[in-house]
Design an enzyme around this catalytic site. Sequence first.
Site, PDB file in Angstrom:
ATOM      1  N   HIS A 194     -29.594  54.119 -55.109  1.00 39.60           N
ATOM      2  CA  HIS A 194     -28.919  54.863 -56.174  1.00 39.60           C
ATOM      3  C   HIS A 194     -28.169  53.935 -57.122  1.00 39.60           C
ATOM      4  O   HIS A 194     -28.122  54.160 -58.324  1.00 39.60           O
ATOM      5  CB  HIS A 194     -27.918  55.854 -55.571  1.00 39.60           C
ATOM      6  CG  HIS A 194     -28.579  57.087 -55.047  1.00 39.60           C
ATOM      7  ND1 HIS A 194     -29.188  57.987 -55.879  1.00 39.60           N
ATOM      8  CD2 HIS A 194     -28.732  57.557 -53.795  1.00 39.60           C
ATOM      9  CE1 HIS A 194     -29.682  58.969 -55.154  1.00 39.60           C
ATOM     10  NE2 HIS A 194     -29.433  58.725 -53.885  1.00 39.60           N
ATOM     11  N   GLU A 433     -57.334  47.259 -62.373  1.00 38.89           N
ATOM     12  CA  GLU A 433     -56.406  46.213 -61.938  1.00 38.89           C
ATOM     13  C   GLU A 433     -56.918  45.413 -60.747  1.00 38.89           C
ATOM     14  O   GLU A 433     -56.196  44.639 -60.147  1.00 38.89           O
ATOM     15  CB  GLU A 433     -55.029  46.816 -61.654  1.00 38.89           C
ATOM     16  CG  GLU A 433     -55.025  48.003 -60.704  1.00 38.89           C
ATOM     17  CD  GLU A 433     -53.647  48.624 -60.521  1.00 38.89           C
ATOM     18  OE1 GLU A 433     -52.644  48.014 -60.885  1.00 38.89           O
ATOM     19  OE2 GLU A 433     -53.596  49.745 -59.981  1.00 38.89           O
ATOM     20  N   ASP A 457     -51.455  43.372 -61.322  1.00 39.81           N
ATOM     21  CA  ASP A 457     -52.325  43.294 -60.145  1.00 39.81           C
ATOM     22  C   ASP A 457     -53.621  42.559 -60.461  1.00 39.81           C
ATOM     23  O   ASP A 457     -54.139  41.833 -59.616  1.00 39.81           O
ATOM     24  CB  ASP A 457     -52.616  44.702 -59.607  1.00 39.81           C
ATOM     25  CG  ASP A 457     -51.479  45.177 -58.724  1.00 39.81           C
ATOM     26  OD1 ASP A 457     -51.061  44.401 -57.844  1.00 39.81           O
ATOM     27  OD2 ASP A 457     -50.989  46.292 -58.929  1.00 39.81           O
ATOM     28  N   CYS A 504     -50.944  48.094 -69.324  1.00 34.50           N
ATOM     29  CA  CYS A 504     -49.566  48.447 -68.983  1.00 34.50           C
ATOM     30  C   CYS A 504     -48.899  47.474 -68.017  1.00 34.50           C
ATOM     31  O   CYS A 504     -47.869  47.784 -67.445  1.00 34.50           O
ATOM     32  CB  CYS A 504     -49.503  49.877 -68.434  1.00 34.50           C
ATOM     33  SG  CYS A 504     -50.463  50.122 -66.938  1.00 34.50           S
TER      34      CYS A 504
HETATM   35  C1  PEP Z   1     -49.982  46.467 -62.928  1.00 39.34           C
HETATM   36  O1  PEP Z   1     -50.435  46.212 -61.819  1.00 39.34           O
HETATM   37  O2  PEP Z   1     -50.090  45.716 -63.927  1.00 39.34           O
HETATM   38  C2  PEP Z   1     -49.217  47.721 -63.141  1.00 39.34           C
HETATM   39  C3  PEP Z   1     -48.820  48.098 -64.335  1.00 39.34           C
HETATM   40  O3  PEP Z   1     -48.887  48.470 -62.061  1.00 39.34           O
HETATM   41  P1  PEP Z   1     -47.737  48.081 -61.010  1.00 39.34           P
HETATM   42  O4  PEP Z   1     -46.941  46.948 -61.623  1.00 39.34           O
HETATM   43  O5  PEP Z   1     -46.947  49.305 -60.804  1.00 39.34           O
HETATM   44  O6  PEP Z   1     -48.519  47.657 -59.816  1.00 39.34           O
HETATM   45 MG    MG Z   2     -50.614  47.713 -60.331  1.00 35.94          MG
END
Ligand code: PEP
Ligand code: MG
Length: 583
Positions: A194, A433, A457, A504
């Site tokens: 939290h 990924e 990833d 992302c």
């Molecule tokens: C990634 O793997 O780039 C991703 C955006 O997912 P996470 O960082 O949550 O694994």
């Molecule tokens: Mg990821």
Amino acid sequence: MPRERILKGIAVSQGIAQGKVFIYETKHIEVFQTPILSVYLKDETERLDRAIKKTEHELRNIQKRLNYEIGENFAQFLDAQVMMLSDKTIIQKVKARIVDNRLNAEYVYHEVIKEYAEKLGATKDTYLKERVADIWDVGSRVLRNLLGLTHGSVVEVPAGSIIVAHDISPSEAALINPKSVLGIATEAGGRTSHTAITARALEIPAVLGIKGLIGKIGNSEQVILDGDRGIMIKNPSAGRIHFYEIAKKKVLELKKTLSPFCELPAKTKDGRHIDISANIEFFSEYTHAKKYGAEGIGLFRTEFLYLTRHGSPTEEEQYHVYNALAKKMKPSPVIIRTYDLGGDKVFSDYQEANPYLGWRAIRVCLDDLDFFKMQLRAILRASVNKNVKIMFPMISNYEEIKRISLIFEKTKSELRAKKIDFDEEIQFGIMVETPSAALLSPHLAHQVDFFSIGSNDLTQYTIAVDRGNEKISQLFDHFHPAVLQLIKQIIDAGHQAHIWVGLCGELAADPLAIPLLIGMGIDELSMNPGSIPRAKMVVRAITIPECEEIAKGALRFRTPLEIKRYLHRSIHKKFHGIDEVIK
Ligand code: PEP
Ligand code: MG
């Protein structure tokens, strides 16, 4: 001069703070046994009722403040605390013992709470174990009210302080005032506690999990807290202070330069619009996404719902969050990613030798269809808002997509049969990924509506470098030419199948990478909200043909260093005014 000392912890909320230590200790409440005359026993039980009522009033006030400042979903833990407070079995037990043993309310209440906490602490269930902190949090409030004690509260922290504590209880964390608290450092807690959530929501730098912190630091000591690197510096040297003063000044100047970009569209100089969206982990962060000018939520990491509760939220709880998020962001899109549990986002007591290669994300969901379908239903129901898209993490083969599609379609027909509305046009996407998904992307693209490249990833699996291992962190480089080649292949495969492709991972927020990714054809970039103004500034300074030229050139190189040098040179030569934001 006392020697400089660096105390290491977990970086949970970004930023640099320099200030005086305020050691926050929840005072131990002493409770004494006092016999009560029979004639006063009724008064004693009434005193308990009044204390409980007062406590409920306090908790509701905190909740109101939190609902207003951070968001309803975050303040829900206080509902659970009010439920514990009003638990009839506990209250009746306390009252019966007051009368039977003719003892004072605070003594009996403390005794009963202690018994409950011990019982919960002894269970194997991690979720129940975690509730012990809540029981003591609520119990201490009642005891203070019975004893007429004022609360040793974080509200009283003097301006310019860095709070140092063993731990901060959930209801106290909620009272932290960002105007007076510059930073937070604790011995306990981690990214999903939290305190971490509150710190991020209030944008206060925080480092948690510093072992033995209290014994190593004194009240009023001047320290530096580095929420980016996860360290606290005790007795900082003159050189260190100078370094951080310059760093802080730079951050402030940069913030000023970048702030007008929050409002501006992410359009290249020659008019191509690039979608700039936000990655969020908690519902409350939609306010940051909006503040920094995100055009949507490109990644909602729903696993944090699970992790903060130490267990699966119900369908209703999930629906409440997804629906509220979709409503708040309307008409901008919200991409909800199904649980990516496992890997570093550890859940339950389950352990395995290679978590990143193991039972993670979609693999967990496909092994427990009730659990998976519960999330699908919640997301589908929230899709009535018409701006929700669904995304699946960690796809590594074609069969997985086929299976997910079948389950998804089945879930939809079950909802139809029950006459529950959802968006029939909801977009269905996957994260690309893993290297296998990247190489198979021409086949996968025909099965989905969009790709979102998870560069974190993808880098980890392509170079075979654990993304969380400090010892080999110098090897983890998303500019590795093998990673970039895969990214290019994924974008091309997506476009050939006429679907849009986003990215992302952390690479999306790297200003050095933005011209390169746009040159490769990326349609959307999703990043942490704070990086959005900088990304927009870069986008607005570039043109598509020049980015395409940069991208073509970059893929000729053999090492990450060669690529980065080339990008620096090209950006400097081709585009003006963005050198200062590119490190
Ligand atoms: C990634 O793997 O780039 C991703 C955006 O997912 P996470 O960082 O949550 O694994
Ligand atoms: Mg990821």
